[in-house]
Design a protein around this motif. Structure first.
Motif, PDB file in Angstrom:
ATOM      1  N   ALA A 177      -2.166   5.215   1.200  1.00  0.00           N
ATOM      2  CA  ALA A 177      -3.308   5.757   0.462  1.00  0.00           C
ATOM      3  C   ALA A 177      -2.977   7.131  -0.113  1.00  0.00           C
ATOM      4  N   LEU A 180      -0.890   6.585  -3.211  1.00  0.00           N
ATOM      5  CA  LEU A 180      -1.670   6.034  -4.326  1.00  0.00           C
ATOM      6  C   LEU A 180      -2.672   7.049  -4.872  1.00  0.00           C
ATOM      7  N   GLY A 187      -4.013   7.215 -10.316  1.00  0.00           N
ATOM      8  CA  GLY A 187      -4.540   7.887  -9.136  1.00  0.00           C
ATOM      9  C   GLY A 187      -5.276   9.173  -9.488  1.00  0.00           C
ATOM     10  N   VAL A 295      -9.139   4.817  -3.874  1.00  0.00           N
ATOM     11  CA  VAL A 295      -8.205   3.815  -3.332  1.00  0.00           C
ATOM     12  C   VAL A 295      -8.856   2.966  -2.247  1.00  0.00           C
ATOM     13  N   THR A 319      -0.413  -3.324  -5.935  1.00  0.00           N
ATOM     14  CA  THR A 319      -1.776  -2.914  -6.291  1.00  0.00           C
ATOM     15  C   THR A 319      -2.331  -3.654  -7.509  1.00  0.00           C
ATOM     16  N   THR A 321      -6.051  -3.004 -10.107  1.00  0.00           N
ATOM     17  CA  THR A 321      -7.151  -2.062 -10.361  1.00  0.00           C
ATOM     18  C   THR A 321      -8.372  -2.821 -10.860  1.00  0.00           C
TER      19      THR A 321
END
Length: 406
Positions: A177, A180, A187, A295, A319, A321
């Motif tokens: 985390a 990210l 980010g 995140v 990841t 989004t």
């Protein structure tokens, strides 16, 4: 009288020729374990069940260890370290599967089961959600005795291997985390934690078990503001006592959780399923209300995930989004730090394996230790785990009754 003396002499001569040494050799060979360590073939499984140091302990205790070439490569353990520890490096996969006991991290594939011998012992994870009925059918046909390491209990009734992996997952999730949240793609360019004069980042953790506890410890250590949600006030009280500080905690009330998520920089899903699937706790509407660039780390993704917007990803593309929120959905976080995870597994496997050797047979250990018995789901090809039997429509029998019959 003379006849009696002659008879005694004859008996003495016979006793002198009794094969005492041979009997001792048989006993020793029965106590010798023959362990096969295949290379893991599951997708992105980098862990290995035994480190070279663990193999050395077993070899020094009189056991044989066969290691498939490159079995430790994913955890940065080269072949020469195993050979120096006394293990034999096998360049033919079939040779590894000649061992009496096959030791794996992930469950065997159908191709690996084909290589197994009749009546072998298997120690691996069970993972009901990822294995088909055909897998179990083939194991049954080969009369395998299988022990699930994720169901093994120690003397205190704790699942030590699950706990160890939970500690790794919780701690690593916060480190992921932090990466990210920083200068990663979209980010927030924010440091996870806090420094003097700057408001600390906010971390919401859903679940206060082992994973949630170690995520909280890591986040607090970095200086973040942490709030933990759980349905159990007992678990949250235990968490506060174990950590030693008064955390912000709350029962799982949707309205309170939604408000917390709106200001959170990081949200961690650390809920374990009571049944087959993790309950979906955070809906899409809640996620859409989170800050841009925040995140989500859904550690529960291997059981379905507790965020509605979560999606399974992998270590190469970790990841996605959605609604401007970065989602991390890799189900096997421990494999990201495979060397540490392998050492943690080995630390728990070795004492159990040494017990197998000391007691002379697998059956003796299974009878003696209820924690090991708790992990047995197949015994000589008969299903002994009720959940497995019900999930895949197999008949099952009580393990204690089965062992009494053999």
């Amino acid at each position: 009288m003379e006849d009696s003396k002659e008879a005694l002499k004859s008996l003495s001569k016979q006793a002198a020729f009794l094969p005492k040494e041979q009997l001792q050799e048989v006993e020793a060979s029965e106590r010798e374990l023959f362990i096969g360590l295949p290379k893991e073939t599951s997708f992105q499984e980098n862990r290995v069940a035994l480190t070279p140091e663990a193999a050395a302990v077993l070899v020094n205790n009189g056991h044989r260890v066969y290691v498939e070439t490159n079995a430790g490569k994913g955890a940065n353990f080269p072949d020469h370290e195993y050979s120096e520890a006394g293990a034999k490096i096998c360049y033919d996969t079939k040779e590894v599967y000649q061992a009496n006991l096959i030791l794996k991290v992930a469950p065997p594939s159908l191709e690996e089961i084909e290589l197994m011998q009749q009546g072998q012992y298997l120690v691996s994870a069970l993972q009901l959600s990822t294995i088909s009925r055909e897998h179990f059918k083939k194991l049954i046909e080969k009369k395998i005795t299988a022990i699930a390491w994720d169901y093994y209990k120690d003397e205190e009734g704790i699942f030590p291997l699950v706990r160890a992996m939970g500690e790794i997952a919780g701690t690593t999730a916060i480190l992921i985390a932090a990466e990210l949240l920083g200068n990663y793609k979209s980010g927030r360019k924010t440091m996870l934690g806090g420094i003097s004069g700057v408001t600390p980042t906010e971390v919401v953790i859903i679940g206060s078990g082992t994973v949630g506890e170690y995520a909280a410890r890591a986040a607090i250590g970095l200086g973040a503001s942490v709030m933990v949600f759980d349905e159990s006030t007992y678990k949250m009280r235990r968490l506060q006592n174990d950590i030693g500080i008064r955390l912000k905690t709350c029962t799982l009330q949707p309205a309170v959780l939604e408000r917390a998520l709106k200001t959170a920089d990081v949200a961690i899903g650390a809920v374990r399923a009571k049944e087959e699937r993790t309950p979906c706790i955070v809906n899409e509407n809640m996620v859409s209300g989170m800050k841009e660039g925040s995140v989500i780390i859904d550690i529960s993704i291997d059981q379905g995930g507790c965020f509605e917007t979560s999606q399974v990803t992998n270590h190469h593309e970790p990841t996605i989004t959605k609604h401007g929120v970065i989602h991390y959905g890799v189900p096997n976080i421990a494999s990201r730090v495979s060397k540490t995870a392998s050492r943690a597994l080995s630390n728990i496997f070795v004492p159990v394996l040494l017990n197998f050797g000391e007691h002379g047979s697998f059956e003796s250990v299974i009878r003696r230790y209820t924690g090991v018995r708790n992990g047995v789901y197949l015994y000589n090809g008969t299903v002994t785990n009720k959940n497995l039997a019900e999930a895949y429509k197999f008949p099952h029998k009580n393990l204690d009754l089965l062992m009494a019959a053999f």
